[in-house]
Design a protein around this motif. Sequence first.
Motif, PDB file in Angstrom:
ATOM      1  N   GLY A  56       2.069 -40.042   5.140  1.00  0.00           N
ATOM      2  CA  GLY A  56       3.154 -41.004   4.914  1.00  0.00           C
ATOM      3  C   GLY A  56       3.299 -41.997   6.064  1.00  0.00           C
ATOM      4  N   ASP A 187       6.332 -43.952   4.520  1.00  0.00           N
ATOM      5  CA  ASP A 187       6.035 -44.506   3.206  1.00  0.00           C
ATOM      6  C   ASP A 187       6.070 -43.369   2.200  1.00  0.00           C
ATOM      7  OD1 ASP A 187       4.867 -45.538   0.886  1.00  0.00           O
ATOM      8  OD2 ASP A 187       3.495 -46.837   2.018  1.00  0.00           O
ATOM      9  N   TYR A 188       7.180 -43.268   1.469  1.00  0.00           N
ATOM     10  CA  TYR A 188       7.376 -42.142   0.558  1.00  0.00           C
ATOM     11  C   TYR A 188       6.311 -42.108  -0.538  1.00  0.00           C
ATOM     12  CZ  TYR A 188       9.682 -38.878  -2.619  1.00  0.00           C
ATOM     13  OH  TYR A 188       9.948 -37.811  -3.427  1.00  0.00           O
ATOM     14  N   ASP A 189       5.901 -43.277  -1.017  1.00  0.00           N
ATOM     15  CA  ASP A 189       4.876 -43.306  -2.059  1.00  0.00           C
ATOM     16  C   ASP A 189       3.530 -42.796  -1.552  1.00  0.00           C
ATOM     17  OD1 ASP A 189       6.272 -46.245  -3.600  1.00  0.00           O
ATOM     18  OD2 ASP A 189       6.357 -44.144  -4.254  1.00  0.00           O
ATOM     19  N   ARG A 190       3.184 -43.215  -0.357  1.00  0.00           N
ATOM     20  CA  ARG A 190       1.937 -42.716   0.240  1.00  0.00           C
ATOM     21  C   ARG A 190       2.009 -41.196   0.376  1.00  0.00           C
ATOM     22  NH1 ARG A 190      -1.233 -45.554   5.151  1.00  0.00           N
ATOM     23  NH2 ARG A 190      -2.353 -43.600   4.837  1.00  0.00           N
ATOM     24  N   ARG A 192       3.753 -39.111  -1.481  1.00  0.00           N
ATOM     25  CA  ARG A 192       3.596 -38.512  -2.815  1.00  0.00           C
ATOM     26  C   ARG A 192       2.153 -38.530  -3.259  1.00  0.00           C
ATOM     27  NH1 ARG A 192       5.997 -40.543  -7.495  1.00  0.00           N
ATOM     28  NH2 ARG A 192       5.188 -38.625  -8.390  1.00  0.00           N
ATOM     29  N   GLN A 193       1.477 -39.638  -3.009  1.00  0.00           N
ATOM     30  CA  GLN A 193       0.061 -39.714  -3.378  1.00  0.00           C
ATOM     31  C   GLN A 193      -0.748 -38.685  -2.603  1.00  0.00           C
ATOM     32  OE1 GLN A 193      -1.323 -43.743  -2.702  1.00  0.00           O
ATOM     33  NE2 GLN A 193       0.354 -44.500  -3.992  1.00  0.00           N
ATOM     34  N   ASP A 316       5.512 -34.113  -7.936  1.00  0.00           N
ATOM     35  CA  ASP A 316       6.854 -34.378  -8.475  1.00  0.00           C
ATOM     36  C   ASP A 316       7.951 -33.748  -7.613  1.00  0.00           C
ATOM     37  OD1 ASP A 316       5.687 -34.090 -11.910  1.00  0.00           O
ATOM     38  OD2 ASP A 316       5.841 -35.833 -10.577  1.00  0.00           O
TER      39      ASP A 316
END
Lengths: 431, 382, 279
Positions: A56, A187-190, A192-193, A316
């Motif tokens: 992240g 980076d929360y999306d990074r 999660r990925q 998730d």
Amino acid sequence: MKTAMDEKKEYRGSIHQRQKDLMLAWYDQLDQAANSGNPPTVSMMISGNCVELLEGFGAVPLYPEVNALQLAIRHQSLDPILAAEDLGYAADNCAYVKADIGCILKGITPTGAKLPTPTLILCNFVGCNTYLKWFEHLAKLQQAPLYVIDVPFMRADEPSRSDIEYVVKQLQETVKKLEQLSGRKFDYDRFRQAVARSSRTEELWSQIKHLARRSPSPFDAYFDAITLMGPLYVYRARPEGVEFFEAALAELQAKADAHKGVYEQEHFRLVMEGPPPYPYFRAFRDMFAKWQACAVASTYSTVGGLWEFGFRHDPDHPFESVAMHMIAQNVTNRNFLQRYEQIRRYVEEWNADGVIIHFVKSCRLFSAGQGDMRDYFTKQLGIPTLYIESDLEDPRYFAEAQTKNRIDAFFEAMEYSKATASVRSYREGSA
Amino acid sequence: MFSELFERTFDNCSALHFPSVREWKLADPGRKVIAYFPVYAPVELIHAAGMLPVGLSGAGDRLDIQHADARFGSFICSIVKTTLEMGLAGHLEPFDGFLFSTICDSARNLCFVMKRNFPQMYVDFLHLPHNPSSPAAAQFLAEEYRRILTELERLGGEVDDGALHRSIALYNGNRALIRELYQLRSRSPQQVPTSELYQLIRLGNFLPVEQHTALLEATLAEFQSRNTKPRDSIRIVVEGSFCEQPPLTLIRLVEDAGCYIVDDDFVIGQSWFESDVPTEGDPLLTLAKSYLDRSVYSSVRHDFRKPRWDGLVDKVRRNQAGAVLFLIAKFCEPAYFDYVPYKQELDRAGIPHLQLEFEEKSFTFDRLRTEIETFVESLVFD
Amino acid sequence: MRIAAGVDVGSTQTKAVIMSDNGGVKIAARALVDTGANVQRAAERAFDACCQEAGVHSGDVGFVVGTGYGRYKIAFGNVQMTEITCHAKGASFLCPGIRTVIDMGGQDSKAISVGPNGEVVDFVMNDKCAAGTGRFLENSAEVMGISLDEVGPLSLKAQHPVKIATVCTVFVESDILSYLAQGKTGEDILGGVHIAIAKRTLSLARRLTIEPEIAMTGGVARNVGMVRALEAVIGRKMLVSPDAQFIGAVGAALFALEKLDQSFESSIWRGEHAAPGGH
């Protein structure tokens, strides 16, 4: 008469080389970070590591344990150990710690690449008290900030709601800390990925582990697994990691489908408990290769995570599943009886002939009480078990002749009982 | 006369068949006893549940290890083995439960080996926090105490907040007296020989707290009334991350060699909190918060907000000690680790120190005596 | 008639045994030499002496199995096997009905659980330290200025055996000197030493399930004081063969005989040759 000595004793495929390249690339990144100050680096322990969190930030993990074992494998561990002992560490302190601290004192690194002072020393405390002391000492020595993620020990069969919440909150505190220290926004999306990628890598690694259930196993689940483990904790959450394990699985799957084992004939199937004697990795392997004994499972290869029984990171529920992995799905934070159960499962489901318990002087987490473990397997379950002893890092504690003697006697006995069993069944068959 | 009384009481309490524990059970059958392994245990929970908390510290030199070293091999401290040996030899029969906590890797594995070998006993593992900087830690620990309390209630009956507050108050009183005794010893060590004080404190591991507090009060008065002339001994702090306990003879030896032990961490679990635990509010939460913010420094507690080596230097200065004696149990990994930064900071502060190893079962001390005497001489003739 | 041999190269002594199978398996001859510096020569000397004793030519011996610490150096050997396996086999032959072997040698000690056919079911070893081995007794004897042969009989005369705290051979010396200075008798000190070693050995053996009958083998089995002390702590009489020292060589010879017999195929013979370039 052809003997086992003539046999090819090592698994070497193209992924062996790829693994080396990946690890060197990682050391390159660390070298860059040491020179330029970017990307941020975070020291962590391998067991129960939260490398996804680092993704992240685009941060790179630093693993003092890997430094230690790299030194031992290259036969360079003794000097740093002695340097640490000069400073006051005891003969009976964990030699991993001594080797790592000794390296810093002497200004050397295993590959010659520079190692950065980490942006954050993140102690993911997962059962091993030595981890805590080690990282306290590193923080003092390197003058770097320390944060401890206190992971509740597995004292019940499953983690409690309270356990998970506690770890999740600390993970979130770690994020804030890293933001402050690195100047980068999480980076929360990074993240999660990264968790999604870990999930994929774990699935591949689990399938690889399950290939060892075949007879013959296409790889040695101790010696080869240890070699393949590096990318698991450095690249688990990165595309290179996924690619690596896809290639590894394909290669091993092909071997398995062609009924190709590690040796010409797989004579014995073993479960190995405990770390290897890194300074004598090759010689130790030869002692088992001589008997065409292949490890089909090992506890040490689950230090970085226990993936073969179904657990996967969940994109998730990224923080929760990272917490779950740290609490329940690595061998060091699981209690001693859970380790007995893990080994028992391996013997049964991976169809092994016996258990090898390797007591290592340095590591009380693994080794304290292994006599009771032996008692459980031999007296309670009647499973042939061999107990041998040395150290994982310090080259002074390996008695080659005595170790070989014990291993030979164990297999002589096992061979005899296999031979008499087959003669019995032959005789019964022809009666 | 006083020291004879102590020794008799002490020997009686810590004898392998635990006569004092058995007596306590007989006096009211149905009562339960919970053993705990060092260093710290939330004894208030056990007490509030109507049970007797007993701190076990191995079997010293009273028990030959005949079975336990088949289970725990070399490089493991003696207390882990003698504790298991006591169990395997049947000596732990009067105990209904055994509580372990996160002190070190060997002790943690011992907890689960005990679980396997004594399935009829309640054996539990308490996870004490190692990140007191987290705002979430207090809540976590309070819930962990709730979990333990629920198990204790199964054995001993329901416990309400009132009972917990009363227990906390009692133990506050006990700890306050221990603090007073330690302060008296620091001010006037000639009146408080450590060989006596040590036994007095350790009796707190066996006696019901009410009885122990009465004993502390009586002894404090006795010590205060003494008129002993001070000797020309050097003032030292003993630091040892003690879990495994030193033989009493060793403590006497240190004093006879010309030392006044003005502070120590021998049985530090007995005086774990630096000040009283509040007796209002949610008792489990106040106990948890006290653990996080009110505890003394220790090898078994990790708080990166304040390094424990600063705690040691403070301790030396506060007690106007001239040196530190590290007494490390053989194979005690936490102590070996902490020794390095302790040593570095003492060197920086110009405080002399000596490191010695001991085993609980030692009964010859010639080598140790020589080393301590040499050390004392080097300080006196500086 | 088939003749086969077993050679056991120990760190201090080398033993050879020739066994024949002519209407029943029996020991034809035995020989014992000091190992000395040259392991290979010791093996040859023992084997030659044994052949002489048996009245056979070395060429008549159909198969040779080597065992013991120097087993890789026996050039004339066909195959080598560990002394653990050979001890179990030999002890079963010499003491029928045994299920546990306690072996106390010069350098190491071990306990073996044995099956009905002399096979190894389980074993534990103390091969890293002198405690519980002949070395410990040797050191004690030296400190006291007594010959090794005397220690056993003297220990039996103990009235009040002293308490020996440590089984570390380095530290026990100072304990012994300390007791001597205190005026304790040699008998009492040796009594204590023997008890301490016996307890330590039992502690090792307890890792197995100790089942009767129990045989004691190895050089230390000739020490009557040690046998009694071990029996006292185990609480049971043990079988001690007069051939206790030769048990490894007997077991090796039995395996050699089985190989000649060819009555069962075992891939156990896939194992390493006794020496590089061996036939």
